[in-house]
Design a protein around this motif. Structure first.
Motif, PDB file in Angstrom:
ATOM      1  N   LEU A   1       2.677   3.049 -11.071  1.00  0.00           N
ATOM      2  CA  LEU A   1       1.742   2.333 -10.213  1.00  0.00           C
ATOM      3  C   LEU A   1       1.322   1.014 -10.853  1.00  0.00           C
ATOM      4  CD1 LEU A   1      -0.534   5.266  -8.986  1.00  0.00           C
ATOM      5  CD2 LEU A   1       0.919   3.837  -7.539  1.00  0.00           C
TER       6      LEU A   1
ATOM      7  N   LYS B   1       4.173  -1.415 -10.451  1.00  0.00           N
ATOM      8  CA  LYS B   1       4.288  -1.893  -9.067  1.00  0.00           C
ATOM      9  C   LYS B   1       3.258  -2.976  -8.777  1.00  0.00           C
ATOM     10  CE  LYS B   1       6.039   2.285  -6.741  1.00  0.00           C
ATOM     11  NZ  LYS B   1       5.658   3.351  -5.767  1.00  0.00           N
ATOM     12  N   LEU B   2       2.034  -2.735  -9.197  1.00  0.00           N
ATOM     13  CA  LEU B   2       0.963  -3.680  -8.927  1.00  0.00           C
ATOM     14  C   LEU B   2       1.110  -4.940  -9.773  1.00  0.00           C
ATOM     15  CD1 LEU B   2      -1.875  -1.049  -8.617  1.00  0.00           C
ATOM     16  CD2 LEU B   2      -1.201  -2.642  -6.820  1.00  0.00           C
TER      17      LEU B   2
ATOM     18  N   LYS C   1      -3.845   4.491  -7.451  1.00  0.00           N
ATOM     19  CA  LYS C   1      -3.249   4.831  -6.152  1.00  0.00           C
ATOM     20  C   LYS C   1      -4.080   4.233  -5.016  1.00  0.00           C
ATOM     21  CE  LYS C   1      -0.136   6.671  -3.578  1.00  0.00           C
ATOM     22  NZ  LYS C   1       1.254   6.157  -3.608  1.00  0.00           N
TER      23      LYS C   1
ATOM     24  N   GLU D   1      -3.336   0.538  -4.962  1.00  0.00           N
ATOM     25  CA  GLU D   1      -2.015   0.274  -4.382  1.00  0.00           C
ATOM     26  C   GLU D   1      -2.095   0.266  -2.860  1.00  0.00           C
ATOM     27  OE1 GLU D   1       2.507   2.125  -4.481  1.00  0.00           O
ATOM     28  OE2 GLU D   1       0.774   3.403  -4.100  1.00  0.00           O
TER      29      GLU D   1
ATOM     30  N   HIS E   1      -1.747  -3.124  -0.327  1.00  0.00           N
ATOM     31  CA  HIS E   1      -0.707  -3.178   0.701  1.00  0.00           C
ATOM     32  C   HIS E   1      -1.310  -3.290   2.104  1.00  0.00           C
ATOM     33  CE1 HIS E   1       2.926  -2.895  -1.634  1.00  0.00           C
ATOM     34  NE2 HIS E   1       2.418  -1.907  -2.350  1.00  0.00           N
TER      35      HIS E   1
END
Length: 297
Positions: A38, A41-42, A278, A281, A285
């Motif tokens: 995570l 990804k961020l 989470k 995230e 988005h």
């Protein structure tokens, strides 16, 4: 004359009570081992619009719900240490918002500044003319409020104020409203606050701005979770509280995220971090989807 219970009877009753609070299986699928994935990804995230470098996300909430603590907890999860950039008030029974000035907080991961900014706004109070007015929240979301604006308990920001942006750019606007609530007191929320949120939600939905709820203090609301944070999605009480707010405010369950803020810890914790990451995230988005759709609205 009451029945005398043996220690075995008391133990069986405690086990039964525990079973009533714990569901047989998690109601939401969640991987506890995804923390580093995570973060990566961020860290690699980029906005969907070339004119917007950073996505602004407005963080609002009732006084004492842990709004500023949530921002600090997000920062801590990325930094790998406990941080306190957003000032919080630790005094018991404090009835007014500690946040007085609109301020944006960028988040760093290592040496990289991530492309989203959390805007901290004054806490909501039930009284009609107290706390952050609905108009202040709406103006901040639409990009009409400059950082550094000191909130006025008596009235919302006016068009003639030096902190009012009459023609905001896309980069001035916020693309998601995050409302922070406390799980341990959620059932006692004043109806006047609910009404304020409904007004805000109705107004911002006209421009397609999504709303997300972050539910803090889950450990204070459920002993099951206090003993083991990984049981958060097996806790019947937490699910019921989320459903209650979904029904009251109209935010779908998929947009409600239970977390535990850092409070008395002096070191970060993987389980606390992964719940926060989470939630971030999903929030990022959701906000980016709104940014992507901005040209068609």
């Amino acid at each position: 004359m009451g029945l005398l219970l043996t220690k075995q009877d008391e133990k069986l009753i405690q086990q039964w009570q525990q079973q009533q609070k714990e569901l047989d299986k998690p109601w939401r699928n969640f991987s506890w081992g995804q923390k580093e994935a995570l973060k990566q990804k961020l860290k690699n995230f980029s906005t969907s619009h070339e004119d917007v470098k950073d996505i602004n996300i407005l963080v609002a909430g009732q006084i004492g719900a842990g709004k500023s603590s949530f921002i600090n907890s997000v920062d801590s999860a990325f930094q790998g240490r406990i941080t306190s950039r957003a000032l919080v008030n630790a005094a018991d029974g404090y009835s007014h918002s500690f946040t007085r000035i609109l301020k944006g907080f960028s988040i760093r991961c290592g040496k990289k500044t991530l492309p989203f900014i959390f805007k901290d706004i004054m806490g909501l109070e039930p009284e009609i003319l107290a706390g952050s007015q609905t108009e202040d929240i709406i103006n901040a979301l639409y990009g009409h409020v400059k950082d550094g604006y000191k909130f006025n308990q008596e009235q919302a920001l006016g068009h003639n104020d030096q902190h009012y942006i009459s023609d905001p750019n896309l980069s001035d606007q916020c693309f998601c409203l995050v409302y922070v609530i406390a799980a341990d007191t959620v059932q006692f929320t004043d109806d006047r606050l609910i009404d304020k949120l409904r007004i805000v939600r109705q107004r911002i939905s006209e421009k397609g701005i999504p709303q997300v709820i972050v539910m803090t203090k889950v450990d204070e609301a459920c002993p099951l979770v206090k003993n083991d944070l990984r049981k958060i999605y097996k806790c019947k009480k937490i699910k019921e509280k989320m459903e209650l707010w979904s029904a009251k405010v109209g935010v779908p369950m998929s947009h409600i995220f239970p977390v535990k803020n850092y409070h008395d810890e002096i070191d970060t914790n993987d389980d606390i971090d992964v719940l926060i990451l989470k939630a971030i995230e999903q929030i990022v988005h959701i906000a980016n989807d709104r940014l992507e759709d901005s040209e068609s609205l």
